[in-house]
Design an enzyme around this catalytic site. Sequence first.
Site, PDB file in Angstrom:
ATOM      1  CE  LYS A  81      -0.854   0.359   4.981  1.00 35.54           C
ATOM      2  NZ  LYS A  81      -1.866   0.450   6.042  1.00 35.54           N
ATOM      3  CG  ASP A  82       3.889   2.104   2.616  1.00 33.73           C
ATOM      4  OD1 ASP A  82       2.821   2.649   2.952  1.00 33.73           O
ATOM      5  OD2 ASP A  82       4.661   1.546   3.425  1.00 33.73           O
ATOM      6  NE  ARG A 129      -7.641   2.966   4.086  1.00 33.85           N
ATOM      7  CZ  ARG A 129      -7.816   2.180   5.142  1.00 33.85           C
ATOM      8  NH1 ARG A 129      -8.990   1.626   5.382  1.00 33.85           N
ATOM      9  NH2 ARG A 129      -6.818   1.949   5.971  1.00 33.85           N
ATOM     10  NE  ARG A 130      -6.585   2.265   9.041  1.00 39.17           N
ATOM     11  CZ  ARG A 130      -5.296   2.066   9.210  1.00 39.17           C
ATOM     12  NH1 ARG A 130      -4.523   3.026   9.719  1.00 39.17           N
ATOM     13  NH2 ARG A 130      -4.739   0.923   8.877  1.00 39.17           N
ATOM     14  NE  ARG A 151       3.637  10.181   9.779  1.00 41.07           N
ATOM     15  CZ  ARG A 151       4.821  10.304   9.216  1.00 41.07           C
ATOM     16  NH1 ARG A 151       5.279  11.497   8.876  1.00 41.07           N
ATOM     17  NH2 ARG A 151       5.582   9.246   8.993  1.00 41.07           N
ATOM     18  NE  ARG A 157       0.396   5.210  13.426  1.00 41.42           N
ATOM     19  CZ  ARG A 157      -0.150   5.511  12.247  1.00 41.42           C
ATOM     20  NH1 ARG A 157      -1.387   5.190  11.986  1.00 41.42           N
ATOM     21  NH2 ARG A 157       0.559   6.137  11.326  1.00 41.42           N
ATOM     22  CB  CYS A 244      -1.199   5.784  -0.095  1.00 41.24           C
ATOM     23  SG  CYS A 244       0.108   6.648   0.751  1.00 41.24           S
TER      24      CYS A 244
END
Length: 319
Positions: A81-82, A129-130, A151, A157, A244
């Site tokens: 996804k990166d 997106r989330r 981040r 996190r 992304c």
Amino acid sequence: MTQSALRLGTRRSRLAMAQSGQVAEQVRQLTGREVELVEITTYGDTSREHLAQIGGTGVFATALRDALRAGEVDFAVHSLKDLPTAQSPDLVLAAVPVREDPRDVLVARDGLTFAELPAGARVGTGSPRRMAQLNAYARAHGLSIETVPIRGNIDTRVGYVRGGELDAVVLAAAGLSRVGRIDEVTDFLSVDVVLPAPGQGALAIECAASRADLAATLAELDDPFTRVAVTAERSLLAALEAGCSAPVGALADLLADGQIVKEMRLRGVVGATDGSSLVCLSTTGPVPETEDQATALGRELAAEMLAKGAAGLMGERAL
């Protein structure tokens, strides 16, 4: 004469090292050669800015790709996804191994699930997106949450929750699984609630196009079903002209009748980050037999989403 060790380029994060270490072991077994990890610092690792502001796609991949081109490493492992959706002509995506669980997960205080979060709960995520999908779900179900941009690596996190600054954070199941922390998950978010990022849970093994021998060896780690699925997802992303950091979710899954895989379903979502509007569509067809067929499936669904107003939601930047 013993062959020299193969050099695998990887980001330095604990997660990147873990997933690269797993690939290194597979390549060792495949080739009988030693594989050494070469740690490369990327701009995405050192910048403290939010991903949407520093360019999203590519900030983690560029330094690894530069090292490949310079011959400093023989191959590189990325989180798929990166990777930018446009394939670089001098590099080859040699293998996409079997995908981990693509879902997003919640790590919340007191073992809470998403539905159990209290009114006004602060939920951390660095992903527009989330945010878009969580806020849309909350609106539709009469829940009130506040999405907070964050981040950092997994420790950072999860630390926001453990330290009481946030009620919950949303992470990728695959990342937690690869670093052996899946037991900290308090809720696996159904893909009906949050569609993952295109390619989430999958790895990309890349090498120079000039190394045909190495590419052919690495190709033995490729999983054809995973490859067509992520190709369709990334084609959708590319056709929506989104990096992304854009609020796009996509998932291609295989629909089986007993043991026989019959069809592939591709779902896509684009949303305003506050959840006020969401374009969510799906299409189902025969399992693509080629990358071109998978690409066409993604493009078709993107065209339908654009016709339904997706373009108006794409320019959103939550941060």
